[in-house]
Scaffold this motif. Structure first.
Motif, mmCIF file in Angstrom:
data_model
loop_
_atom_site.group_PDB
_atom_site.id
_atom_site.type_symbol
_atom_site.label_atom_id
_atom_site.label_comp_id
_atom_site.label_asym_id
_atom_site.label_seq_id
_atom_site.Cartn_x
_atom_site.Cartn_y
_atom_site.Cartn_z
ATOM 1 N N LYS A 85 0.827 -1.209 0.000
ATOM 2 C CA LYS A 85 0.000 0.000 0.000
ATOM 3 C C LYS A 85 0.862 1.259 0.000
ATOM 4 O O LYS A 85 0.631 2.182 -0.782
ATOM 5 N N LYS A 86 1.867 1.284 0.876
ATOM 6 C CA LYS A 86 2.670 2.485 1.022
ATOM 7 C C LYS A 86 3.663 2.668 -0.126
ATOM 8 O O LYS A 86 3.826 3.767 -0.639
ATOM 9 N N VAL A 87 4.345 1.580 -0.502
ATOM 10 C CA VAL A 87 5.400 1.694 -1.505
ATOM 11 C C VAL A 87 4.833 1.639 -2.921
ATOM 12 O O VAL A 87 5.009 2.572 -3.708
ATOM 13 N N PHE A 88 4.139 0.556 -3.227
ATOM 14 C CA PHE A 88 3.658 0.374 -4.593
ATOM 15 C C PHE A 88 2.621 1.429 -4.972
ATOM 16 O O PHE A 88 2.759 2.127 -5.977
ATOM 17 N N SER A 89 1.567 1.518 -4.155
ATOM 18 C CA SER A 89 0.532 2.504 -4.489
ATOM 19 C C SER A 89 1.067 3.927 -4.374
ATOM 20 O O SER A 89 0.656 4.818 -5.123
ATOM 21 N N GLY A 90 2.020 4.126 -3.428
ATOM 22 C CA GLY A 90 2.622 5.455 -3.312
ATOM 23 C C GLY A 90 3.403 5.831 -4.551
ATOM 24 O O GLY A 90 3.355 6.978 -5.017
ATOM 25 N N ASN A 91 4.135 4.857 -5.112
ATOM 26 C CA ASN A 91 4.877 5.118 -6.341
ATOM 27 C C ASN A 91 3.946 5.387 -7.517
ATOM 28 O O ASN A 91 4.254 6.195 -8.405
ATOM 29 N N ILE A 92 2.812 4.688 -7.529
ATOM 30 C CA ILE A 92 1.831 4.941 -8.585
ATOM 31 C C ILE A 92 1.317 6.377 -8.496
ATOM 32 O O ILE A 92 1.206 7.081 -9.507
ATOM 33 N N LEU A 93 1.016 6.821 -7.279
ATOM 34 C CA LEU A 93 0.523 8.186 -7.105
ATOM 35 C C LEU A 93 1.581 9.205 -7.519
ATOM 36 O O LEU A 93 1.283 10.176 -8.228
ATOM 37 N N LYS A 94 2.829 8.982 -7.103
ATOM 38 C CA LYS A 94 3.906 9.915 -7.468
ATOM 39 C C LYS A 94 4.108 9.948 -8.974
ATOM 40 O O LYS A 94 4.311 11.016 -9.556
ATOM 41 N N SER A 95 4.051 8.768 -9.597
ATOM 42 C CA SER A 95 4.221 8.711 -11.050
ATOM 43 C C SER A 95 3.092 9.443 -11.759
ATOM 44 O O SER A 95 3.321 10.164 -12.746
ATOM 45 N N SER A 96 1.865 9.277 -11.261
ATOM 46 C CA SER A 96 0.731 9.947 -11.901
ATOM 47 C C SER A 96 0.851 11.462 -11.783
ATOM 48 O O SER A 96 0.574 12.192 -12.740
ATOM 49 N N ILE A 97 1.294 11.932 -10.614
ATOM 50 C CA ILE A 97 1.449 13.379 -10.412
ATOM 51 C C ILE A 97 2.555 13.924 -11.317
ATOM 52 O O ILE A 97 2.417 15.002 -11.914
ATOM 53 N N ALA A 98 3.667 13.160 -11.422
ATOM 54 C CA ALA A 98 4.763 13.594 -12.304
ATOM 55 C C ALA A 98 4.289 13.677 -13.750
ATOM 56 O O ALA A 98 4.610 14.637 -14.469
ATOM 57 N N ILE A 236 2.823 13.753 -27.222
ATOM 58 C CA ILE A 236 3.547 13.308 -26.022
ATOM 59 C C ILE A 236 2.892 13.893 -24.779
ATOM 60 O O ILE A 236 2.693 13.207 -23.773
ATOM 61 N N GLY A 237 2.550 15.173 -24.837
ATOM 62 C CA GLY A 237 1.876 15.804 -23.708
ATOM 63 C C GLY A 237 0.521 15.174 -23.424
ATOM 64 O O GLY A 237 0.180 14.925 -22.267
ATOM 65 N N ILE A 238 -0.240 14.885 -24.481
ATOM 66 C CA ILE A 238 -1.551 14.259 -24.309
ATOM 67 C C ILE A 238 -1.407 12.856 -23.726
ATOM 68 O O ILE A 238 -2.175 12.441 -22.840
ATOM 69 N N ILE A 239 -0.411 12.091 -24.205
ATOM 70 C CA ILE A 239 -0.182 10.741 -23.685
ATOM 71 C C ILE A 239 0.179 10.783 -22.204
ATOM 72 O O ILE A 239 -0.280 9.950 -21.412
ATOM 73 N N LEU A 240 0.986 11.755 -21.806
ATOM 74 C CA LEU A 240 1.335 11.909 -20.386
ATOM 75 C C LEU A 240 0.100 12.218 -19.552
ATOM 76 O O LEU A 240 -0.078 11.672 -18.456
ATOM 77 N N LEU A 241 -0.764 13.083 -20.054
ATOM 78 C CA LEU A 241 -1.995 13.413 -19.328
ATOM 79 C C LEU A 241 -2.921 12.198 -19.246
ATOM 80 O O LEU A 241 -3.552 11.956 -18.201
ATOM 81 N N PHE A 242 -2.987 11.437 -20.322
ATOM 82 C CA PHE A 242 -3.800 10.226 -20.319
ATOM 83 C C PHE A 242 -3.218 9.210 -19.332
ATOM 84 O O PHE A 242 -3.959 8.534 -18.608
ATOM 85 N N GLY A 243 -1.872 9.105 -19.328
ATOM 86 C CA GLY A 243 -1.220 8.203 -18.376
ATOM 87 C C GLY A 243 -1.516 8.592 -16.946
ATOM 88 O O GLY A 243 -1.750 7.731 -16.087
ATOM 89 N N TYR A 244 -1.477 9.917 -16.674
ATOM 90 C CA TYR A 244 -1.847 10.374 -15.325
ATOM 91 C C TYR A 244 -3.265 9.934 -14.982
ATOM 92 O O TYR A 244 -3.526 9.443 -13.883
#
Length: 300
Positions: A85-98, A236-244
């Motif tokens: 929960k803390k590591v995996f899901s936390g990394n997902i959240l950080k990646s989405s924000i980035a 590329i920008g749209i793909i990043l937003l979709f990935g988020y």
């Protein structure tokens, strides 16, 4: 906290069991309390089940505790679950924000530059020609050339400049000979214009105007090659937003699952409304209440 209607010694056994688990949780006080409340409810349901099978209270409590497993075993599973929960899901959240910030920067800069800012860059070159235009005999002054070269050298968005003396504004500028170009190795297209070269992330578009030469009917024709972002950059920008969007929905779905609220409808809500959907979920939990359900699957 609800108080189980059990004999004191049986209550003590249950609370001791739960306290040992809660002490191992590295979570917020609210999450620990929710976990404690849910554990009590689940254990009491299990005790009730075993009592309905004809067991006495003490034996039913023992069966309920055994059905959950040894505390050491559960401690290991708790650590594993919360590490995920803390590591995996936390990394997902950080990646989405980035990805969100990168996507906003790329798309925002694409729109700002292509629709607005590149005109200002061209106008700055035009202003140099306007301010430093020379005499009728020598309209392209040395100062103009020097300032244009300095301007192009320090700019990462200007590919080059071409100057011509246009005697008749009714005739296309490229029909007149080039009086000056910079850089000297600047290649022109077949029509003697700055070419629309395409690169990985940018392409060049010429921007031009005429500056009248004082005391004459002639004009200095100036063409400036400006780099604009191409569709690849925008995508590329749209793909990043979709990935988020997808990663945030995944994180939100994982988060509500750990809280025991995992429902397909919530996943759909997060996919459709994203952060707004998650805010609606939090509002709903606040209004109707919610609790963490982690160990319900261990009950028999």
């Amino acid at each position: 906290m609800s108080k189980p209607s059990l004999e004191a010694n049986n209550q003590k056994l249950i609370h001791k069991y739960i306290d040992r688990l809660c002490n191992k949780m590295n979570e917020s006080p609210q999450e620990v309390n929710e976990f404690r409340e849910e554990m009590i409810n689940n254990l009491m349901s299990s005790v009730k089940y075993w009592k309905s099978k004809g067991l006495g209270e003490s034996e039913a409590v023992s069966k309920a505790l055994n059905s959950f497993g040894e505390p050491q075993e559960i401690e290991t599973e708790l650590k594993t679950l919360y590490r995920i929960k803390k590591v995996f899901s936390g990394n997902i959240l950080k990646s989405s924000i980035a990805m969100l910030f990168l996507g906003i920067i790329i798309v925002g800069w694409f729109l700002y530059w292509n629709e607005l800012r590149h005109y200002d860059v061209a106008d700055e070159a035009f202003e140099i020609v306007l301010q430093e235009v020379g005499t009728a005999e020598n309209p392209i002054s040395d100062t103009m050339i020097k300032e244009l070269e300095q301007y192009i050298n320090k700019s990462t968005s200007v590919s080059g400049v071409v100057l011509r003396i246009q005697e008749d504004t009714g005739i296309a500028p490229q029909d007149y000979p080039i009086q000056y170009k910079y850089p000297e190795n600047l290649k022109l297209d077949k029509l003697n214009n700055i070419p629309n070269n395409e690169y990985i992330f940018t392409y060049i578009v010429p921007s031009g105007t005429n500056i009248l030469i004082p005391g004459t009917n002639k004009a200095i024709s100036i063409d400036v090659g400006i780099h604009l972002f191409n569709d690849t950059t925008f995508m590329i920008g749209i793909i990043l937003l979709f990935g988020y969007w997808i990663l945030f929905a995944v994180w939100a779905s994982m988060n509500v699952y750990y809280k025991g609220h995992g429902r397909a409808l919530l996943v759909v809500l997060f996919l459709l409304l994203n952060v707004v959907g998650y805010a609606l979920y939090l509002l709903g939990v606040k209004l109707i209440g919610g609790s963490t359900v982690i160990w319900k699957h261990r009950l028999t």
